[in-house]
Scaffold this active site. Structure first.
Site, PDB file in Angstrom:
ATOM      1  N   PRO A   7       1.141  -1.068  -0.415  1.00  0.00           N
ATOM      2  CA  PRO A   7      -0.424  -0.025  -0.296  1.00  0.00           C
ATOM      3  C   PRO A   7       1.123   1.393   0.385  1.00  0.00           C
ATOM      4  CG  PRO A   7      -0.512  -0.903   2.512  1.00  0.00           C
ATOM      5  CD  PRO A   7       0.401  -1.767   1.472  1.00  0.00           C
ATOM      6  N   GLN A  66      -6.871  -0.896   2.608  1.00  0.00           N
ATOM      7  CA  GLN A  66      -5.789  -0.916   4.096  1.00  0.00           C
ATOM      8  C   GLN A  66      -6.128  -0.395   4.610  1.00  0.00           C
ATOM      9  OE1 GLN A  66      -2.161   1.158   5.022  1.00  0.00           O
ATOM     10  NE2 GLN A  66      -1.288  -1.129   5.500  1.00  0.00           N
ATOM     11  N   CYS A  97       2.444   2.683   9.758  1.00  0.00           N
ATOM     12  CA  CYS A  97       2.756   4.720   9.189  1.00  0.00           C
ATOM     13  C   CYS A  97       3.340   5.246  10.407  1.00  0.00           C
ATOM     14  CB  CYS A  97       1.552   4.982   9.029  1.00  0.00           C
ATOM     15  SG  CYS A  97       1.651   7.184   7.856  1.00  0.00           S
TER      16      CYS A  97
HETATM   17  C1  LIG Z   1       4.567   6.886  -1.204  1.00  0.00           C
HETATM   18  C2  LIG Z   1       4.696   6.045   0.063  1.00  0.00           C
HETATM   19  C3  LIG Z   1       3.748   5.883   0.492  1.00  0.00           C
HETATM   20  C4  LIG Z   1       3.783   4.640   1.371  1.00  0.00           C
HETATM   21  N1  LIG Z   1       2.195   4.925   2.239  1.00  0.00           N
HETATM   22  C5  LIG Z   1       1.562   3.408   2.863  1.00  0.00           C
HETATM   23  C6  LIG Z   1       0.271   3.531   3.287  1.00  0.00           C
HETATM   24  O1  LIG Z   1      -0.640   3.747   2.341  1.00  0.00           O
HETATM   25  N2  LIG Z   1       0.214   2.435   4.369  1.00  0.00           N
HETATM   26  C7  LIG Z   1       1.161   1.075   4.655  1.00  0.00           C
HETATM   27  O2  LIG Z   1       1.060   0.466   5.015  1.00  0.00           O
HETATM   28  N3  LIG Z   1       3.033   2.110   4.433  1.00  0.00           N
HETATM   29  C8  LIG Z   1       3.123   2.979   3.118  1.00  0.00           C
HETATM   30  N4  LIG Z   1       4.321   3.160   3.124  1.00  0.00           N
HETATM   31  C9  LIG Z   1       5.368   2.342   2.810  1.00  0.00           C
HETATM   32  C10 LIG Z   1       5.194   0.705   2.017  1.00  0.00           C
HETATM   33  O3  LIG Z   1       4.459   0.037   2.099  1.00  0.00           O
HETATM   34  C11 LIG Z   1       6.457   0.200   2.197  1.00  0.00           C
HETATM   35  O4  LIG Z   1       6.195  -0.880   3.341  1.00  0.00           O
HETATM   36  C12 LIG Z   1       7.942   1.106   2.317  1.00  0.00           C
HETATM   37  O5  LIG Z   1       7.959   1.969   1.238  1.00  0.00           O
HETATM   38  C13 LIG Z   1       9.122  -0.115   2.449  1.00  0.00           C
HETATM   39  O6  LIG Z   1       8.573  -0.780   1.085  1.00  0.00           O
HETATM   40  P1  LIG Z   1      10.050  -0.597  -0.674  1.00  0.00           P
HETATM   41  O7  LIG Z   1      11.051  -0.070  -0.075  1.00  0.00           O
HETATM   42  O8  LIG Z   1       9.980  -2.077  -0.773  1.00  0.00           O
HETATM   43  O9  LIG Z   1       8.996   0.706  -0.721  1.00  0.00           O
HETATM   44  C14 LIG Z   1       4.540   4.231   1.646  1.00  0.00           C
HETATM   45  C15 LIG Z   1       5.841   4.723   1.258  1.00  0.00           C
HETATM   46  C16 LIG Z   1       5.771   5.303   0.432  1.00  0.00           C
HETATM   47  C17 LIG Z   1       7.026   5.370  -0.021  1.00  0.00           C
END
Ligand SMILES: Cc1cc2nc3c(=O)[nH]c(=O)nc-3n(C[C@H](O)[C@H](O)[C@H](O)COP(=O)(O)O)c2cc1C
Length: 335
Positions: A7, A66, A97
């Protein structure tokens, strides 16, 4: 081995989820986080519902929605509606978050990690309200490096009846700094009896996903930023897992052109033309990174003012005839 898309607020809107489905390979796609309180209040006042619900009722399944808040009743009310009326596949609870607006004044998201028993209570009540629709949770390792407690939270989530738990290998205090700590994620697995453990953090390519899947005790991986840069990454991982392919295939020019046209059309359903163009420009700048002519392409797409002109540039860059103009509604079946 299950592949989840993360998400991401501002990114995983309806059109992006559609884009992921077009490239394929992903097992479970997630929406952006949606405020349970906003839903409840807007509905009570018979106002427009949160814009992040756009597309959810009709789009393809499986789909995880979510939700966030800290009040079990508010979350249960929304979860019940998502299960009964929207018929979503999974309801995911956000306990990870770290943003000030969520974990600060609203005492939700990662704020709740310090209270595993409250998390357990929320999960239990939402599982009851979701009437058979599976419930999952997403957490970080803890609030700070000194108070890592993901294993305790994981046990609370499992005991309360969730089906899976995703762990982002950073603490809330880390925000996005440093590296995701997969050794800490691995420590959680022996504490779990039934639920799936999904590892998350810093997977930027199919090779990295395969490395995590093969070397860490997780049932699947979740990819966030990596799939914004490469929405075809899940297909590459699946190809490697099932067919053992060593050369990971990038999309062809034809496929890229066709899928970008469909994506732009989907963005235009939800947003104005200028917002749709701004969103797709940002995305294409990531796709083009490192390819020949990247700088010129970036400059050119920043100057265009219409979707058709944008597609002409995309087709030229990927060496395709102007076969998929954005006004052609049948773009996705044209090939
Ligand atoms: C722009 C952005 C928005 C995000 N929004 C959410 C969200 O709405 N809900 C959530 O659980 N995590 C959110 N995250 C965290 C991501 O789901 C993920 O846990 C995090 O980016 C690490 O994974 P990655 O390295 O694959 O990006 C967000 C991350 C980014 C960069």
């Amino acid at each position: 081995m299950i592949l989840y898309s993360a998400p991401m607020a501002g990114y995983t809107h309806y059109a992006f989820r559609n884009l992921l489905r077009l490239f394929g390979g992903v097992d479970l796609i997630a929406t952006e986080m949606i405020s349970a309180r906003s839903f409840t209040e807007m509905e009570a006042r018979r106002r427009d519902l949160p814009s992040r619900l756009y597309g959810i009722k009709d789009e393809a399944r499986p789909l995880t929605v979510q939700i966030w808040d800290n009040n079990p009743e508010t979350l249960s009310f929304f979860a019940n509606r998502l299960a009964s009326e929207y018929k979503v596949s999974v309801i995911d609870l956000n306990f990870g978050c770290p943003a000030r607006q969520i974990a600060g004044k609203n005492e939700s998201g990662a704020y709740l990690l310090q209270y595993p028993e409250r998390i357990g209570d929320i999960v239990r009540r939402v599982v009851g309200a979701a009437a058979g629709t599976p419930v999952s949770a997403k957490i970080r390792l803890g609030r700070t490096r000194d108070t890592v407690n993901a294993a305790d939270v994981a046990q609370a989530v499992e005991d309360a009846g969730a089906v899976s738990l995703t762990v982002h290998g950073r603490t809330a205090a880390d925000m996005y700094r440093g590296k995701a700590d997969w050794d800490e994620i691995a420590k959680i697995k022996p504490k779990l009896r039934t639920i799936r453990l999904i590892g998350n953090g810093d997977i930027g390519s199919a090779e990295e996903a395969l490395f995590r899947l093969r070397n860490y005790p997780v049932d699947g991986v979740m990819i966030g930023r990596g799939c914004v840069a490469k929405p075809w990454v899940f297909r590459q991982i699946k190809q490697s897992l099932t067919a053992g392919e060593t050369a990971l295939q990038e999309p062809s020019g034809q496929e890229m052109s066709r899928i970008v046209a469909v994506h732009l059309a989907a963005l235009r359903q939800q947003f104005t033309e200028s917002v749709a163009l701004a969103l797709i420009r940002k995305m294409m700048c990531r796709f083009i990174s490192g390819l020949p002519g990247a700088r010129k392409f970036r400059n050119d797409i920043c100057a265009v003012k219409s979707a058709d002109a944008f597609m002409t540039l995309v087709n030229r860059q990927w060496g395709v005839d102007n076969k998929y103009p954005i006004t052609d509604n049948k773009a996705d079946s044209a090939e």
